[in-house]
Design a protein around this motif. Structure first.
Motif, PDB file in Angstrom:
ATOM      1  N   TYR A 121       0.808  -1.222   0.000  1.00 45.35           N
ATOM      2  CA  TYR A 121       0.000   0.000   0.000  1.00 45.35           C
ATOM      3  C   TYR A 121       0.841   1.271   0.000  1.00 45.35           C
ATOM      4  O   TYR A 121       0.408   2.322   0.444  1.00 45.35           O
ATOM      5  CB  TYR A 121      -0.971   0.003   1.178  1.00 45.35           C
ATOM      6  N   ARG A 123       2.223   3.907  -2.378  1.00 40.34           N
ATOM      7  CA  ARG A 123       1.956   4.320  -3.759  1.00 40.34           C
ATOM      8  C   ARG A 123       3.240   4.519  -4.552  1.00 40.34           C
ATOM      9  O   ARG A 123       3.311   4.189  -5.745  1.00 40.34           O
ATOM     10  CB  ARG A 123       1.120   5.603  -3.773  1.00 40.34           C
ATOM     11  N   GLN A 127       3.992   2.420  -7.975  1.00 39.06           N
ATOM     12  CA  GLN A 127       4.241   3.033  -9.276  1.00 39.06           C
ATOM     13  C   GLN A 127       5.612   2.655  -9.813  1.00 39.06           C
ATOM     14  O   GLN A 127       5.770   2.399 -11.023  1.00 39.06           O
ATOM     15  CB  GLN A 127       4.097   4.551  -9.162  1.00 39.06           C
ATOM     16  N   ASN A 144      -4.940  -3.742  -7.071  1.00 38.07           N
ATOM     17  CA  ASN A 144      -4.948  -2.287  -7.075  1.00 38.07           C
ATOM     18  C   ASN A 144      -4.620  -1.731  -5.690  1.00 38.07           C
ATOM     19  O   ASN A 144      -4.842  -2.395  -4.674  1.00 38.07           O
ATOM     20  CB  ASN A 144      -6.316  -1.790  -7.540  1.00 38.07           C
ATOM     21  N   ILE A 145      -4.121  -0.515  -5.651  1.00 34.36           N
ATOM     22  CA  ILE A 145      -3.683   0.064  -4.379  1.00 34.36           C
ATOM     23  C   ILE A 145      -4.817   0.742  -3.618  1.00 34.36           C
ATOM     24  O   ILE A 145      -4.728   0.974  -2.429  1.00 34.36           O
ATOM     25  CB  ILE A 145      -2.520   1.049  -4.623  1.00 34.36           C
ATOM     26  N   ASP A 146      -5.930   1.060  -4.308  1.00 31.53           N
ATOM     27  CA  ASP A 146      -7.093   1.601  -3.614  1.00 31.53           C
ATOM     28  C   ASP A 146      -8.349   1.221  -4.379  1.00 31.53           C
ATOM     29  O   ASP A 146      -8.292   0.654  -5.470  1.00 31.53           O
ATOM     30  CB  ASP A 146      -7.000   3.119  -3.402  1.00 31.53           C
ATOM     31  N   ASP A 151      -4.781   3.546 -10.515  1.00 31.80           N
ATOM     32  CA  ASP A 151      -3.593   4.383 -10.471  1.00 31.80           C
ATOM     33  C   ASP A 151      -3.109   4.683 -11.885  1.00 31.80           C
ATOM     34  O   ASP A 151      -3.107   3.809 -12.756  1.00 31.80           O
ATOM     35  CB  ASP A 151      -2.489   3.672  -9.684  1.00 31.80           C
TER      36      ASP A 151
END
Length: 332
Positions: A121, A123, A127, A144-146, A151
């Protein structure tokens, strides 16, 4: 390009070296290049592509490191074998993520290689890992991170090669996904357990907006359920001994918080399922046996792994929201 046994693809946001790696990887993945096929020499590829000898040499070195290309004095550079590389980026390591990965790996051909990484988690890490992977893999499987959106780093991946897992339905219809529903499905599961939950006078959800990597939809769904059935509801960031009392049901998302609830119950001589209710998110083998069994709300991560492997093998778009189930055990 004329004279080359493969096409040099156009891809924005890549260095020339990454572009060559991506083009050769793609050619092997789609059968344009086969095991044993000769590749141009460094000088020939440099002349045909317009890239420097140093760029070509670095690309071949990266492909050799990935096991896709080999070289000998007699044969020069050639395709090492049928190698299909998969990039798999999960959020963190846990028991149910291990179930997901094992199921995924077991349902892929042995000739497929899977590089497994974790973003935790973060970011910036997320990336960077995505951008470092560009052009090196045939397919990408990413948690996915959220939950609120995709993203921007993921937009650099060919959407036909990308599969989103667990949360965050893509806005683009071309991107595949296998995700959960964290709102209505949770409320439905609580309704199914009402016959056991109704003996408790308060439901406490352990949830820290900053520290709990879980969509807030679950909070609102739980609150709606409690409002409908006139059960007191509150959220706490951490389970504390003075706060746990008889007549409550504690709903935990993180396993670390579940452990604290169980420990506090034992310390106060509270029996889970009788004095205090305990409900957890995401099933694991350990929850099936601890304290006679912990009741859970969970999706089937083995099925998620099987479906993800199917996407990789079949190369066909998938858009699935997996069902979420309530599994009742002695803790309720």
């Amino acid at each position: 390009m004329p004279g080359l046994p493969f096409k040099i693809l156009e891809q924005t946001g890549q260095t020339k070296m990454q572009l060559l790696v991506h083009s050769i990887t793609e050619a092997v993945g789609n059968g344009e290049l086969k095991e044993g096929d000769a590749l141009p020499s460094v000088n020939q590829l440099s002349a045909e592509s317009g890239f420097s000898r140093d760029t070509v040499f670095k690309a071949y070195s990266a492909l050799k490191k990935n096991g896709l290309v080999e070289s000998t004095l007699a044969k020069g550079y050639y395709v090492a074998g049928e190698s299909y590389k998969v990039f798999m980026l999960l959020d963190d390591f846990s028991a149910f993520k291990e179930q997901l990965y094992n199921s995924f790996r077991q349902n892929l051909p042995q000739t497929y290689s899977v590089d497994l990484l974790f973003h935790h988690y973060n970011r910036e890490v997320f990336q960077q890992l995505i951008r470092n992977s560009l052009g090196r893999y045939n397919s990408y499987v990413v948690m996915n991170i959220d939950h609120d959106g995709i993203d921007p780093a993921l937009e650099e991946i060919d959407p036909k090669k990308l599969l989103i897992l667990d949360m965050g339905a893509p806005l683009s219809e071309t991107v595949s996904y296998i995700i959960q529903n964290f709102g209505e499905s949770v409320e439905s599961c609580l309704e199914k357990g009402w016959h056991r939950l109704k003996k408790y006078d308060e439901l406490v959800l352990v949830y820290d907006e900053k520290e709990t990597p879980h969509p807030s939809e679950t909070v609102w769904a739980t609150q709606r359920f409690c409002r409908k059935h006139n059960i007191r509801f509150k959220t706490v960031k951490r389970p504390q001994s003075p706060e746990i009392r008889k007549g409550q049901v504690w709903f935990t998302i993180r396993d670390a918080d579940l452990v604290e609830v169980i420990k506090t119950c034992r310390k106060n001589d509270f029996k889970p399922g009788k004095d205090v209710g305990v409900l957890s998110y995401n099933d694991t083998p350990m929850k099936q046996i601890v304290g006679g069994g912990i009741s859970v709300i969970s999706t089937n991560f083995e099925q998620m792994g099987i479906l993800a492997a199917g996407f990789i093998k079949n190369k066909q778009k998938i858009a699935r929201v997996l069902p979420t189930s309530l599994i009742l055990r002695e803790s309720l």
